[in-house]
Design a protein around this motif. Structure first.
Motif, mmCIF file in Angstrom:
data_model
loop_
_atom_site.group_PDB
_atom_site.id
_atom_site.type_symbol
_atom_site.label_atom_id
_atom_site.label_comp_id
_atom_site.label_asym_id
_atom_site.label_seq_id
_atom_site.Cartn_x
_atom_site.Cartn_y
_atom_site.Cartn_z
ATOM 1 N N GLY A 1 0.778 -1.164 0.014
ATOM 2 C CA GLY A 1 0.000 -0.201 0.109
ATOM 3 C C GLY A 1 0.711 1.249 -0.102
ATOM 4 N N TYR A 2 2.071 1.149 -0.448
ATOM 5 C CA TYR A 2 2.885 2.162 -0.362
ATOM 6 C C TYR A 2 3.028 3.027 -1.659
ATOM 7 C CZ TYR A 2 4.803 0.293 3.747
ATOM 8 O OH TYR A 2 4.881 -0.047 5.203
ATOM 9 N N VAL A 3 2.720 2.505 -2.768
ATOM 10 C CA VAL A 3 2.632 2.947 -4.040
ATOM 11 C C VAL A 3 1.440 2.553 -4.927
ATOM 12 C CG1 VAL A 3 5.136 3.266 -4.145
ATOM 13 C CG2 VAL A 3 4.263 1.234 -5.002
ATOM 14 N N GLU A 4 1.069 3.190 -5.984
ATOM 15 C CA GLU A 4 0.118 2.628 -7.064
ATOM 16 C C GLU A 4 0.822 1.793 -7.978
ATOM 17 O OE1 GLU A 4 -1.859 5.814 -9.024
ATOM 18 O OE2 GLU A 4 -2.152 7.197 -7.226
ATOM 19 N N GLU A 5 0.344 0.759 -8.309
ATOM 20 C CA GLU A 5 1.079 -0.156 -9.350
ATOM 21 C C GLU A 5 1.787 0.498 -10.420
ATOM 22 O OE1 GLU A 5 -0.114 -4.651 -10.931
ATOM 23 O OE2 GLU A 5 -1.666 -3.347 -11.084
ATOM 24 N N HIS B 1 14.281 2.902 -7.426
ATOM 25 C CA HIS B 1 13.150 3.913 -7.244
ATOM 26 C C HIS B 1 12.537 4.382 -8.315
ATOM 27 C CE1 HIS B 1 17.012 5.845 -7.218
ATOM 28 N NE2 HIS B 1 16.427 7.035 -7.732
ATOM 29 N N GLY B 2 11.509 4.992 -8.088
ATOM 30 C CA GLY B 2 10.676 5.650 -9.265
ATOM 31 C C GLY B 2 11.333 6.797 -9.908
ATOM 32 N N THR B 3 10.966 7.314 -10.974
ATOM 33 C CA THR B 3 11.555 8.532 -11.494
ATOM 34 C C THR B 3 10.669 9.566 -10.906
ATOM 35 O OG1 THR B 3 9.442 8.513 -13.116
ATOM 36 C CG2 THR B 3 11.427 7.349 -14.162
ATOM 37 N N ASP B 4 11.262 10.819 -11.246
ATOM 38 C CA ASP B 4 10.498 12.170 -10.535
ATOM 39 C C ASP B 4 9.096 12.166 -10.690
ATOM 40 O OD1 ASP B 4 12.918 12.673 -9.223
ATOM 41 O OD2 ASP B 4 13.597 14.149 -10.482
ATOM 42 N N ALA B 5 8.663 11.970 -12.084
ATOM 43 C CA ALA B 5 7.426 12.092 -12.534
ATOM 44 C C ALA B 5 6.648 11.116 -11.824
ATOM 45 C CB ALA B 5 7.442 11.999 -13.892
ATOM 46 N N ALA B 6 7.119 10.092 -11.187
ATOM 47 C CA ALA B 6 6.077 9.059 -10.528
ATOM 48 C C ALA B 6 5.939 9.378 -9.230
ATOM 49 C CB ALA B 6 6.900 7.572 -10.891
ATOM 50 N N GLU C 1 3.978 11.346 -7.782
ATOM 51 C CA GLU C 1 2.400 11.367 -7.529
ATOM 52 C C GLU C 1 1.920 10.012 -7.324
ATOM 53 O OE1 GLU C 1 1.065 11.722 -12.290
ATOM 54 O OE2 GLU C 1 1.798 13.244 -11.290
ATOM 55 N N LYS C 2 2.541 8.904 -7.678
ATOM 56 C CA LYS C 2 2.269 7.550 -7.406
ATOM 57 C C LYS C 2 2.446 6.835 -6.197
ATOM 58 C CE LYS C 2 1.066 7.395 -11.915
ATOM 59 N NZ LYS C 2 -0.376 7.659 -12.261
ATOM 60 N N VAL C 3 3.401 7.875 -5.429
ATOM 61 C CA VAL C 3 3.658 7.128 -3.917
ATOM 62 C C VAL C 3 2.496 7.754 -2.847
ATOM 63 C CG1 VAL C 3 5.404 7.592 -2.142
ATOM 64 C CG2 VAL C 3 5.963 7.562 -4.563
ATOM 65 N N ILE C 4 1.693 6.639 -2.257
ATOM 66 C CA ILE C 4 0.941 6.792 -1.422
ATOM 67 C C ILE C 4 1.311 7.201 -0.045
ATOM 68 C CG2 ILE C 4 -0.964 5.743 -0.081
ATOM 69 C CD1 ILE C 4 -1.186 3.948 -2.874
ATOM 70 N N GLY D 1 9.316 7.461 -1.636
ATOM 71 C CA GLY D 1 9.165 8.528 -0.553
ATOM 72 C C GLY D 1 8.295 9.744 -1.138
ATOM 73 N N ILE D 2 7.798 10.186 0.051
ATOM 74 C CA ILE D 2 6.616 11.231 -0.386
ATOM 75 C C ILE D 2 7.652 12.424 0.003
ATOM 76 C CG2 ILE D 2 4.866 12.652 0.978
ATOM 77 C CD1 ILE D 2 3.480 10.343 -0.042
#
Length: 145
Positions: free
Chosen positions: A32-36, A61-66, A68-71, A103-104
């Motif tokens: 539940g930390y990130v969207e798929e 870890h994800g791209t900077d654009a992603a 917003e996918k971090v919960i 990370g948020i």
């Protein structure tokens, strides 16, 4: 940030770096930390710039654009005793410990800094790679101030 024992996996093995990155992303998603969609952003991030950090460590870890996918902020710690190659056959970059990060805001920078300080000492990486329990992994990482 606290390390969650349910996000620590010992004695894993992967055929390639993409499988290893997907595993880290899937753990973050299932927790539940990130969207798929964040999982694909982790793969993309490694294509843009390798997540291999040296000293047998990779930090998928994800791209900077992603962002917003971090919960909520989370970190997976995956032990890979036989290693997984993040480089090429000619120039192998083998990681035995993976830190999957979401990370948020700027929280991920604090997480990366703590990991970097700990893993700058190769002896600490060896201890993590040899850890026999989730508790031992948490104890090792919590020893960093």
């Amino acid at each position: 940030m606290e390390f969650q024992k349910d996000l620590i996996k010992l004695n894993q093995a992967f055929d390639n770096k993409e499988a290893a990155i997907r595993f880290c992303g899937q753990m973050l998603f299932q927790g539940g930390y990130v969207e798929e969609d964040y999982i694909e952003a982790m793969i993309q991030r490694n294509k843009e710039l390798s997540v291999y950090m040296g000293n047998f460590i990779a930090i998928p870890h994800g791209t900077d654009a992603a962002k917003e996918k971090v919960i909520k902020s989370g970190i997976t710690i995956v032990q890979v005793p036989d290693g997984v190659n993040f480089g090429t056959e000619e120039d192998p970059q083998v990681a035995t410990v993976l830190f999957g990060i979401a990370g948020i805001g700027d929280e991920h920078l604090q997480i990366i800094q703590k990991i970097s300080i700990f893993c700058a000492d190769i002896d600490n990486v060896v201890k993590l790679a040899d850890a026999q329990s989730e508790d031992e992994v948490v104890r090792l990482l919590d020893s960093v101030e």
